[in-house]
Design an enzyme around this catalytic site. Structure first.
Site, PDB file in Angstrom:
ATOM      1  N   ARG A  33       0.946  -1.219  -0.125  1.00 25.09           N
ATOM      2  CA  ARG A  33       0.148   0.144  -0.157  1.00 25.09           C
ATOM      3  C   ARG A  33       0.836   1.331   0.138  1.00 25.09           C
ATOM      4  NH1 ARG A  33      -5.126  -1.786   3.820  1.00 25.09           N
ATOM      5  NH2 ARG A  33      -6.284  -2.630   2.257  1.00 25.09           N
ATOM      6  N   LYS A  54     -18.317 -15.784   2.887  1.00 19.04           N
ATOM      7  CA  LYS A  54     -19.620 -15.641   3.147  1.00 19.04           C
ATOM      8  C   LYS A  54     -20.237 -15.313   1.820  1.00 19.04           C
ATOM      9  CE  LYS A  54     -19.678 -14.869   8.051  1.00 19.04           C
ATOM     10  NZ  LYS A  54     -19.605 -13.910   9.062  1.00 19.04           N
ATOM     11  N   GLY A  88      -7.966  -7.352  -0.928  1.00 20.46           N
ATOM     12  CA  GLY A  88      -8.225  -8.103   0.138  1.00 20.46           C
ATOM     13  C   GLY A  88      -7.419  -9.406  -0.107  1.00 20.46           C
ATOM     14  N   GLY A 142     -12.855  -3.882   0.332  1.00 23.86           N
ATOM     15  CA  GLY A 142     -14.325  -3.366   0.661  1.00 23.86           C
ATOM     16  C   GLY A 142     -14.483  -2.268  -0.037  1.00 23.86           C
TER      17      GLY A 142
END
Ligand code: AMP
Length: 393
Positions: free
Chosen positions: A36, A198, A349, A372
């Site tokens: 990053r 999920k 992610g 996200g």
């Protein structure tokens, strides 16, 4: 992209307050992956080379209740940045206040000042106007290069834009261009690969992608829930029983688009060294759990991908933290790396981590820095950090 960028501004003698995403992973006080920070270098270097003084701000980790916690001090990122660029980098203890004001005032063109973790101030996550105003008073322009934080409306991502003229940094611009053009005008076939734990986290994104893509390949824990919704017994696998109805509905709506695994690597326990075997999706034993996609699924997905012109990937195909259950994820990464004439976009992610772990980052068209944020973007939501930036006249 119609946002003003740092190229639209004359930086000579100006101070740039730059929101970067230096939220790097730390272990025992050391940075374990500086991707990053590296991703923000083009913006930082451009500003310095064009005569600006650069003030950097970011959050790091999750300090409790907006209180200072030395574990999450930005000093470690400032020190590391100092090894990556030619310019002098100083760090100031404080997000705002007298010490920050005098350090910012004294900052000369070509120099960098790193502020303390914005989340050490409880006003940050409340998008408090007084904090935004104090930050804005330090500089002439606000630059947002923190795509990974653009889905949060905080003082340092959106609030400050109310008090200063703004510009997008190069990383922000690149993220918006890749993700934006994939959604607006994709070369087809356009395939999405979705994995991770999920379904419930990704219902919105699946619904949005059903309208846009030609095929969705599903893996990871979420595949278990989809398979369970189709009546397959999944043994001890991670299954979200409360969204089985939603999963069944998505399967019905996406009958022509959604592909599910045909075989799975199942394990006797959730462990790196668990006994494991390949079974077809009909044959998951009652006391075993699916932790990866199997070889027939890999072949089937590779076949789908072979003609793809645009691919978006979010979420690992299995528990890739355990090498034996990383095989599906690595195979997909290798397949994407081998595609010619295709735009391949990795949605941040864990899938970005997996691609990096496999040493294949350079082979992808774009590896997003925001997990996200990229999911919300793909969902079609407006990101507050992007909305706050000025458009080009
Ligand atoms: P997400 O944050 O939703 O992208 O999920 C990533 C996590 O999903 C990783 O930590 C994986 O270990 C986990 N995961 C992937 N496949 C499975 C699976 N079959 N069972 C349990 N967890 C999984």
């Amino acid at each position: 992209m119609n946002k003003k960028t740092i190229k639209d501004i004359d930086w000579q003698g100006k101070k740039a307050l730059v929101r970067v995403d230096f939220n790097v992973p730390l272990s025992a006080g050391h940075i374990t992956d500086d991707a990053r920070i590296v991703a923000a270098l083009p913006t930082i270097n451009y500003l310095l080379e064009h005569g600006a003084a650069v003030i950097l701000m970011s959050h790091l980790g999750r300090p409790k209740d907006g209180q200072p916690d030395p574990k999450f001090s930005m000093k470690v990122t400032a020190d590391h940045l100092g090894t990556l660029i030619q310019a002098p980098v100083t760090f100031v203890t404080g997000v705002t206040g007298p010490a920050v004001e005098s350090a910012a005032k004294a900052l000369q063109p070509g120099e960098v000042l790193v502020l303390e973790n914005t989340r050490f101030d409880p006003r940050e996550t409340k998008n408090d106007r007084s904090l935004a105003q104090e930050l804005a008073s330090l500089a002439d322009y606000f630059v947002n290069d923190a795509f990974g934080s653009a889905h949060r409306a905080h003082a340092s991502t959106t609030g400050v834009a109310e008090f200063l003229p703004t510009a997008a940094g190069f990383l922000m611009e690149k993220e918006l261009e890749y993700l934006g053009s994939a959604l607006e005008d994709p070369k087809r076939p356009f395939i999405a690969i979705l994995g991770g734990a999920k379904v419930s986290d990704k219902i919105g994104v699946i619904e949005a992608l059903l309208e846009k893509v030609d095929t969705i390949l599903i893996g990871g824990g979420m595949a278990n829930t989809f398979l369970a919704s189709q009546g397959y017994p999944m043994g001890k696998s991670l299954v979200e029983n409360d969204v089985l109805g939603i999963a069944a509905g998505l399967m019905e709506k996406g009958a022509a688009i959604i592909q599910l695994p045909v075989d799975l690597r199942v394990a006797s326990t959730f462990a790196a060294d668990a006994e494991n075997k390949i079974v077809s999706v009909e044959d998951v034993p009652a006391d075993w759990m699916a932790l990866d996609i199997g070889p027939a699924t890999i072949a089937h997905y590779a076949n789908n991908l072979s003609g793809a012109k645009t691919v978006i990937w979010n979420g690992p195909m299995g528990v890739f933290e355990f090498p034996v259950f990383a095989q599906g994820t690595v195979a997909i990464a290798e397949m994407l790396a081998s595609l010619r004439n295709a735009i391949t976009i990795i949605g941040g992610g864990d899938s970005a981590a997996a691609v990096r772990q496999a040493g294949l980052e350079e082979k992808m068209s774009h590896v997003s820095t925001g997990g996200g944020a990229s999911l919300e973007f793909l969902e079609g939501k407006e990101l507050p950090g992007v909305a706050a930036l000025n458009n080009r006249e």
